[in-house]
Scaffold this active site. Structure first.
Site, PDB file in Angstrom:
ATOM      1  N   HIS A  40      53.317  15.965 -29.511  1.00 31.90           N
ATOM      2  CA  HIS A  40      53.021  14.580 -29.119  1.00 31.90           C
ATOM      3  C   HIS A  40      54.292  13.819 -28.732  1.00 31.90           C
ATOM      4  O   HIS A  40      54.306  12.586 -28.712  1.00 31.90           O
ATOM      5  CB  HIS A  40      52.284  13.824 -30.236  1.00 31.90           C
ATOM      6  CG  HIS A  40      50.853  14.251 -30.399  1.00 31.90           C
ATOM      7  ND1 HIS A  40      49.803  13.622 -29.790  1.00 31.90           N
ATOM      8  CD2 HIS A  40      50.306  15.288 -31.104  1.00 31.90           C
ATOM      9  CE1 HIS A  40      48.660  14.234 -30.117  1.00 31.90           C
ATOM     10  NE2 HIS A  40      48.950  15.252 -30.899  1.00 31.90           N
ATOM     11  N   THR A  41      55.338  14.552 -28.444  1.00 36.15           N
ATOM     12  CA  THR A  41      56.608  13.931 -28.070  1.00 36.15           C
ATOM     13  C   THR A  41      56.703  13.666 -26.573  1.00 36.15           C
ATOM     14  O   THR A  41      57.524  12.862 -26.138  1.00 36.15           O
ATOM     15  CB  THR A  41      57.767  14.849 -28.484  1.00 36.15           C
ATOM     16  OG1 THR A  41      57.509  16.168 -27.980  1.00 36.15           O
ATOM     17  CG2 THR A  41      57.899  14.919 -30.002  1.00 36.15           C
ATOM     18  N   SER A 132      44.714  25.934 -21.999  1.00 42.06           N
ATOM     19  CA  SER A 132      43.822  26.598 -21.040  1.00 42.06           C
ATOM     20  C   SER A 132      43.663  25.756 -19.777  1.00 42.06           C
ATOM     21  O   SER A 132      43.557  26.297 -18.672  1.00 42.06           O
ATOM     22  CB  SER A 132      42.457  26.851 -21.684  1.00 42.06           C
ATOM     23  OG  SER A 132      41.866  25.628 -22.132  1.00 42.06           O
ATOM     24  N   SER A 133      43.655  24.433 -19.930  1.00 41.02           N
ATOM     25  CA  SER A 133      43.484  23.562 -18.764  1.00 41.02           C
ATOM     26  C   SER A 133      44.715  23.596 -17.865  1.00 41.02           C
ATOM     27  O   SER A 133      44.595  23.683 -16.628  1.00 41.02           O
ATOM     28  CB  SER A 133      43.182  22.129 -19.200  1.00 41.02           C
ATOM     29  OG  SER A 133      44.218  21.619 -20.019  1.00 41.02           O
ATOM     30  N   GLU A 165      44.740  15.948 -14.422  1.00 42.78           N
ATOM     31  CA  GLU A 165      44.171  15.908 -15.771  1.00 42.78           C
ATOM     32  C   GLU A 165      43.942  14.477 -16.243  1.00 42.78           C
ATOM     33  O   GLU A 165      42.943  14.175 -16.900  1.00 42.78           O
ATOM     34  CB  GLU A 165      45.077  16.665 -16.750  1.00 42.78           C
ATOM     35  CG  GLU A 165      44.451  16.849 -18.101  1.00 42.78           C
ATOM     36  CD  GLU A 165      44.766  18.186 -18.741  1.00 42.78           C
ATOM     37  OE1 GLU A 165      44.366  18.376 -19.897  1.00 42.78           O
ATOM     38  OE2 GLU A 165      45.389  19.039 -18.094  1.00 42.78           O
ATOM     39  N   ASP A 177      52.402  20.515 -21.183  1.00 41.62           N
ATOM     40  CA  ASP A 177      51.691  21.763 -20.888  1.00 41.62           C
ATOM     41  C   ASP A 177      51.989  22.261 -19.481  1.00 41.62           C
ATOM     42  O   ASP A 177      52.270  23.447 -19.261  1.00 41.62           O
ATOM     43  CB  ASP A 177      50.185  21.555 -21.053  1.00 41.62           C
ATOM     44  CG  ASP A 177      49.795  21.203 -22.469  1.00 41.62           C
ATOM     45  OD1 ASP A 177      50.645  21.323 -23.369  1.00 41.62           O
ATOM     46  OD2 ASP A 177      48.639  20.805 -22.683  1.00 41.62           O
ATOM     47  N   TYR A 229      43.110  11.755 -29.730  1.00 41.91           N
ATOM     48  CA  TYR A 229      44.343  11.906 -28.956  1.00 41.91           C
ATOM     49  C   TYR A 229      44.750  10.571 -28.328  1.00 41.91           C
ATOM     50  O   TYR A 229      45.906  10.135 -28.428  1.00 41.91           O
ATOM     51  CB  TYR A 229      44.158  12.976 -27.883  1.00 41.91           C
ATOM     52  CG  TYR A 229      45.434  13.370 -27.168  1.00 41.91           C
ATOM     53  CD1 TYR A 229      46.118  14.523 -27.520  1.00 41.91           C
ATOM     54  CD2 TYR A 229      45.935  12.601 -26.131  1.00 41.91           C
ATOM     55  CE1 TYR A 229      47.287  14.888 -26.866  1.00 41.91           C
ATOM     56  CE2 TYR A 229      47.094  12.950 -25.473  1.00 41.91           C
ATOM     57  CZ  TYR A 229      47.770  14.096 -25.839  1.00 41.91           C
ATOM     58  OH  TYR A 229      48.919  14.451 -25.189  1.00 41.91           O
TER      59      TYR A 229
END
Length: 386
Positions: A40-41, A132-133, A165, A177, A229
């Site tokens: 979460h950085t 996966s996304s 996304e 990611d 999130y």
């Protein structure tokens, strides 16, 4: 779409031809990723240290003579048809595919570009926290970049995939990611400094040290497009506003001096971001020095921070982490955005089976679903396969 047993690589082009009645122009792939440390950085100006794993999403693609876009996956065989003019209306797994084309079109004129047919296959588990996304997005992006002759730089691909996304899928994620799966190299991690925008390939040295990373899928799914999130992101934004600085740019000492300015909840959220960023830089320093077998305690400390300060773990993952360390893992932690998903355990190769058995036994005896455990080895990034 559900990840799982992917079609054999040699079959994908044949399956494309069988489905669409013509050959593909090529096959491209991108890996999933495991985040070694730094959670979460990314949206807080901090740092993370992910590496790509040896499970990949693959796409076979052929350009068309019109503006129609047809996509299908090997998993559910569902067929989605759109056009280059209605890409943003996609939903479900197709949003990850069409969203990338839409994002490209927002910054590059597609008036003279043809539509395409695309067959998607993926061996990257879904809802586990191994991206996966992002694997789908990156595979599609490198394919369209080549086929449309765009000449995109990798950092631009990162930004476009993130835009897909955020704006089409609706998940408020950062760039961790996409950066991991686009910049990755074998047996190496990517140190991402989100404050400066810098990235660095850091050799892991796991092969030489005979270390493995076990991914422990809790089988408790998560969805970053909804819920917690986004709540954590808003809490971090509130803490940063109160302190007048992105959280990831503060040192632990600086936060200690100012933590009294925050209410207790925001103080915990800020402490996780600040300390996990510091841990990330320390792990990278140790890896550069060839001390891969010494990083375990920092990984476990990261899990404690996620559990106690950031509130992103769940009981099944806590049990898995504790059991792994008790069975001889060098360190273990929740990986990914949390609220389900997976943990990782850094183990000596000789101890892997014992740790695997101990985690499975402890988790099931505690009344949680049986975890799915696999070994992840650091892989290369998005690329053309054939």
């Amino acid at each position: 779409m559900n990840g799982g047993a992917a079609a054999a690589p040699d079959d994908l082009l044949d399956r494309f031809a069988a489905h669409f009645g013509r050959p593909a122009d090529g096959e491209w792939s991108a890996p999933g990723r495991v985040n070694l440390v730094g959670e979460h950085t990314d949206y807080n100006g901090g740092a993370s240290l992910p590496f790509a794993i040896d499970r990949r999403a693959r796409v076979a693609v052929a350009l068309r003579g019109d503006r129609t876009v047809r996509v299908v996956s090997t998993i559910d065989e569902r067929h989605h048809e759109s056009s280059l003019d209605t890409l943003a209306e996609a939903a479900g797994w197709a949003a990850y595919v069409l969203g990338v084309a839409w994002a490209i079109g927002q910054e590059h004129a597609l008036d003279d570009k043809p539509g395409f047919d695309l067959l998607l296959d993926s061996a990257v588990p879904v809802g586990v926290g191994v991206s996966s996304s992002a694997a789908i997005e990156a595979a599609v992006c490198v394919a369209l970049d080549e086929l449309w002759g765009l000449g995109l730089a990798r950092d631009e691909m990162v930004r476009l995939c993130r835009r897909a996304e955020n704006e089409v899928v609706g998940a408020p994620t950062g760039t961790l990611d996409q950066s991991a799966v686009l910049f990755a190299e074998p047996d190496a991690a990517v140190l991402l400094d989100f404050g400066t925008g810098a990235s660095e390939i850091v050799p892991l040295g796991f092969e030489a040290a005979e270390l493995d990373v076990l991914v422990v899928d809790s089988t408790i799914g998560h969805d970053h497009a909804v819920g917690e999130y986004g709540e954590r992101r808003r809490e971090c934004e509130a803490a940063a506003a109160a302190l007048g600085s992105p959280l990831g740019r503060l040192t632990p000492a600086e936060l200690d001096r100012r933590i009294g300015e925050l209410d207790p909840l925001l103080a915990r959220r800020a402490r996780h971001i600040v300390t996990d960023t510091a841990r990330t830089f320390e792990v990278a320093r140790m890896l550069r020095a060839g001390r891969a077998d010494e990083i375990g305690p920092l990984l476990t400390a990261s899990h404690v921070s996620q559990r106690d300060d950031f509130g992103t773990s769940v009981p099944a993952i806590d049990v898995a982490v504790e059991a792994a360390v008790e069975a001889g893992a060098l360190g273990a932690r929740l990986t990914g955005g949390g609220f389900g998903g997976a943990s990782i355990a850094l183990v000596r190769r000789a101890d892997a089976e014992r740790v695997r058995d101990a985690v499975t036994r402890a988790v099931t005896q505690a009344g949680h679903p049986r975890p799915e455990i696999f070994t992840a080895r650091a892989s290369g990034g998005a690329r053309r396969e054939r």
